[in-house]
Design a protein around this motif. Structure first.
Motif, mmCIF file in Angstrom:
data_model
loop_
_atom_site.group_PDB
_atom_site.id
_atom_site.type_symbol
_atom_site.label_atom_id
_atom_site.label_comp_id
_atom_site.label_asym_id
_atom_site.label_seq_id
_atom_site.Cartn_x
_atom_site.Cartn_y
_atom_site.Cartn_z
ATOM 1 N N TRP A 39 37.587 3.525 55.763
ATOM 2 C CA TRP A 39 37.858 4.885 55.582
ATOM 3 C C TRP A 39 37.017 5.742 56.512
ATOM 4 C CZ3 TRP A 39 33.087 7.525 54.591
ATOM 5 C CH2 TRP A 39 32.185 6.845 53.946
ATOM 6 N N ASP A 40 35.930 5.384 57.118
ATOM 7 C CA ASP A 40 35.041 6.188 57.968
ATOM 8 C C ASP A 40 35.900 6.059 59.451
ATOM 9 O OD1 ASP A 40 32.772 7.581 58.295
ATOM 10 O OD2 ASP A 40 31.930 5.970 59.496
ATOM 11 N N LEU A 41 36.755 5.616 59.451
ATOM 12 C CA LEU A 41 37.521 5.845 60.974
ATOM 13 C C LEU A 41 38.810 6.721 60.856
ATOM 14 C CD1 LEU A 41 37.430 1.835 61.579
ATOM 15 C CD2 LEU A 41 35.591 3.428 62.516
ATOM 16 N N SER A 42 39.022 6.940 62.032
ATOM 17 C CA SER A 42 40.228 8.082 62.156
ATOM 18 C C SER A 42 41.598 7.329 61.739
ATOM 19 C CB SER A 42 40.339 8.720 63.315
ATOM 20 O OG SER A 42 40.605 7.623 64.498
ATOM 21 N N ALA A 43 42.726 7.780 61.913
ATOM 22 C CA ALA A 43 43.825 7.102 61.716
ATOM 23 C C ALA A 43 44.031 6.055 62.894
ATOM 24 C CB ALA A 43 45.039 8.031 61.681
ATOM 25 N N GLN A 44 43.883 6.375 64.213
ATOM 26 C CA GLN A 44 44.212 5.461 65.206
ATOM 27 C C GLN A 44 43.105 4.574 65.230
ATOM 28 O OE1 GLN A 44 43.437 7.389 69.075
ATOM 29 N NE2 GLN A 44 45.123 5.996 70.105
#
Length: 645
Positions: free
Chosen positions: A165-170
């Motif tokens: 969840w801490d990452l961007s979609a890509q």
């Protein structure tokens, strides 16, 4: 006070931000003995040395504490080149020490398979993620016993990569694909495979990159269980080769210090052509730091105050080729021995081949052997400090001399067998004699038929000193004493033997010192040549072994021993260092065995266990940790090797 408090704060914040588990850490030095054996057992190239690597920058997400502390900016990943395999100096990724140790062995097994696959052009051209996936699959298929260990490592490793969840979609898409590949390398995710793999390869390059479709920085942490996505460039290696690579001669003496074994990332840089006069006007903010290009001389192993600690904190070292050769030529001349090391030539040069492992071909007539006599050699007697040991060895080795035995009842012989003669004439008087044969005694000599050639390394490194206090002595003095006692012992045993020394100055000048030829007697002249030995140049072992093989093959003996006495790895001023020299020496040893010789190595190099099993086999070498015991070890070794002669 501010500095003290700041220091406390720095230690505290770094400790709080650290993700590893120091109490469960496993050092590379802890498995230093077992790792090379395991790597070769898994199919890895036996000629590769084992070294620790340094961290490289990565674009992975860092916690708030890590950003405040300025930590976790680099990761130590596994990779290899033509010379060495590079592993993290320490692994404390898991809270379980056994698991950290298992990770080391998994990386060793994966490295062996990965290096073998690089010969396949299609594999070499694949992206980072696909190469590691294929290597993992092949490794698990070849070694099913590693499957359980790999599954445990993956299960405990994935949570350490952080929350999605801490990452961007890509970034989430890339991270999901990495995790799926880790958990099930046999069946990689199929959805949008091309775009995902391309972006993952960029993210895994250990540098902060931007994708073509989005301007946001892709931050994916490289995988600890895989090989390095972009191994350090070979610019440093090329530059080292171009500058003659002369550091190998003393590298073995520095190997106890782990940081000396590190391999840095290298980048090419333009040389700084600015002229620095005696008076320089500058602004303080223009002073170079270690992170900038700095024009310096090549490292000098003789400079005891040369502090390289700042380099250990660097990720990249800039290497430039300086077109000005004056300083390097001056240093080259100062490094070479004086005129006393020059021998007296005793014949034209002899051409010998050399093995090029990169092309897998034997280069014909590549090296030139120059037979010589030691300079200023004068006949002499046994040194006073060796007389007592000489008498003891003579008594011991006289027991090895071939003994005469008596054979009775021979048709011909040196003496009459009186008992049989009396019995024969008694039978004649009684009319019972049938034959007069078998009346002689013969005393044939029970020959062992053994010849031994001892080849001594008298390179520049033999100037080093060993021992402490009154027992301190230079290596060359130990070698002289060893040769003297060895010759006295073999003279007492009656075996045929020859003594030679060697050093080299590139391939066209391999100096082969004649101390005692097989056709010469052992006398004061031989002792004088041994006493005149001086440290020479470098160590082109392959050429010396090949010429020694030619000499020993000509000896009419049933068993022929080739003993090599050395203090380090093969190396020379040209490209003959690292794996090239090791592989050439190994090929020369193989050729000696094929010629019917028994090659054996005696070394005082403490790190010899890393490469000698590859050169001579696991049972055909001995490491003498106390150089002063070399004469004792050498004579006892010969006694053992000659028993079956």
């Amino acid at each position: 006070m501010e500095d003290t408090v700041g220091g406390w704060w720095d230690v505290l914040i770094r400790k709080a931000a650290y993700r590893g588990h120091p109490r469960a850490a496993v050092q590379l030095a802890d498995i230093d003995k077992l790792a090379p054996v395991f790597f070769r057992a898994m199919g890895g190239a036996a000629g590769l040395g084992l070294r620790s690597t340094v961290g490289t920058e990565h674009a992975g997400r860092r916690s708030l504490l890590e950003r405040i502390a300025g930590t976790n900016t680099t990761l130590e990943l596994t990779w290899s080149d033509a010379r060495s395999l590079y592993l993290p100096e320490k692994i404390d990724l898991f809270p379980d020490k056994e698991r950290n140790k298992q990770l080391y062995f998994w990386l060793l097994a994966l490295s062996a398979e990965y290096a073998a696959l690089l010969a396949d052009t299609e594999f070499a051209q694949a992206d980072w993620l696909e190469r590691n996936r294929i290597a993992t699959v092949r490794c698990l298929r070849a070694m099913p016993g590693l499957g359980q260990i790999y599954a445990l490592l993956v299960r405990e490793y994935i949570p350490l990569r952080g929350a999605l969840w801490d990452l961007s979609a890509q970034e989430q898409q890339i991270e999901k694909h990495i995790r799926q590949t880790l958990q099930n390398p046999e069946n990689p995710a199929a959805a949008e495979m091309t775009d995902v793999v391309e972006t993952a390869a960029q993210a895994g390059s250990c540098s902060k990159t931007r994708s073509k479709t989005r301007k946001k920085t892709v931050g994916i942490t490289p995988v600890h269980l895989w090989m390095h996505p972009t191994p350090p460039a070979h610019a440093g290696q090329a530059a080292s080769d171009e500058s003659s690579g002369r550091d190998g001669e003393n590298d073995q003496h520095q190997s106890e210090d782990t940081r000396k074994r590190r391999r840095y990332r290298a980048q090419k840089a333009a040389p700084d052509e600015r002229q620095n006069g005696p008076l320089i006007v500058f602004r303080a903010e223009s002073i170079f730091t270690w992170d900038n290009y700095l024009k310096i001389n090549r490292s000098d192993e003789d400079d005891g105050d040369n502090d390289t600690r700042p380099a250990d904190d660097m990720d990249t070292l800039s290497v430039a080729r300086d077109t000005k050769k004056r300083a390097s030529r001056l240093r080259f001349d100062l490094d070479l021995p004086g005129a006393e090391a020059d021998g007296t030539p005793i014949g034209p040069g002899i051409l010998v081949p050399e093995w090029d492992f990169r092309q897998q071909v034997l280069l014909p007539d590549y090296c030139v052997i120059k037979p010589m006599l030691p300079h200023d050699a004068r006949p002499c007697e046994i040194p006073q400090h060796l007389i007592r040991a000489t008498h003891r060895l003579r008594r011991q080795f006289q027991a090895l001399m071939p003994q005469r035995s008596r054979r009775f009842g021979q048709v011909d012989g040196q003496d009459l067998d009186l008992d049989r003669v009396v019995r024969f004439f008694t039978d004649v008087k009684a009319g019972q004699a049938e034959s007069n044969g078998g009346l002689y005694v013969d005393r044939p000599r029970s020959e062992r038929s053994l010849a031994c050639l001892l080849l001594a390394d008298v390179s520049l490194s033999t100037e080093a000193w060993v021992g402490r206090g009154e027992q301190a002595s230079s290596v060359i003095n130990v070698i002289r004493d060893s040769l003297m006692l060895f010759a006295e012992a073999l003279q007492a045993s009656g075996d045929s033997f020859g003594l030679y020394g060697f050093s080299s100055l590139r391939r066209k000048e391999v100096r082969f010192l004649l101390l005692k030829d097989f056709s010469e007697p052992y006398d004061a002249t031989t002792r004088g040549r041994i006493a005149a030995l001086r440290p020479g140049f470098y160590t082109r072992i392959g050429a010396a072994i090949r010429h020694s093989t030619r000499i020993l093959k000509e000896q009419p003996a049933h068993k022929r021993l080739l003993l090599l006495v050395t203090d380090g790895k093969p190396n020379d001023l040209d490209h003959y260092e690292g794996r090239y020299g090791v592989e050439d020496t190994r090929q020369a040893v193989i050729e000696a065995r094929q010629a019917g010789l028994v090659p054996f190595c005696v070394t005082i190099d403490r790190e010899a266990g890393d490469y000698l099993p590859h050169l001579f086999g696991s049972h055909n070498y001995v490491v003498v940790h106390d150089a002063t015991r070399l004469p004792h070890v050498l004579t006892r070794l010969y006694a053992a090797l000659s028993q079956n002669g």
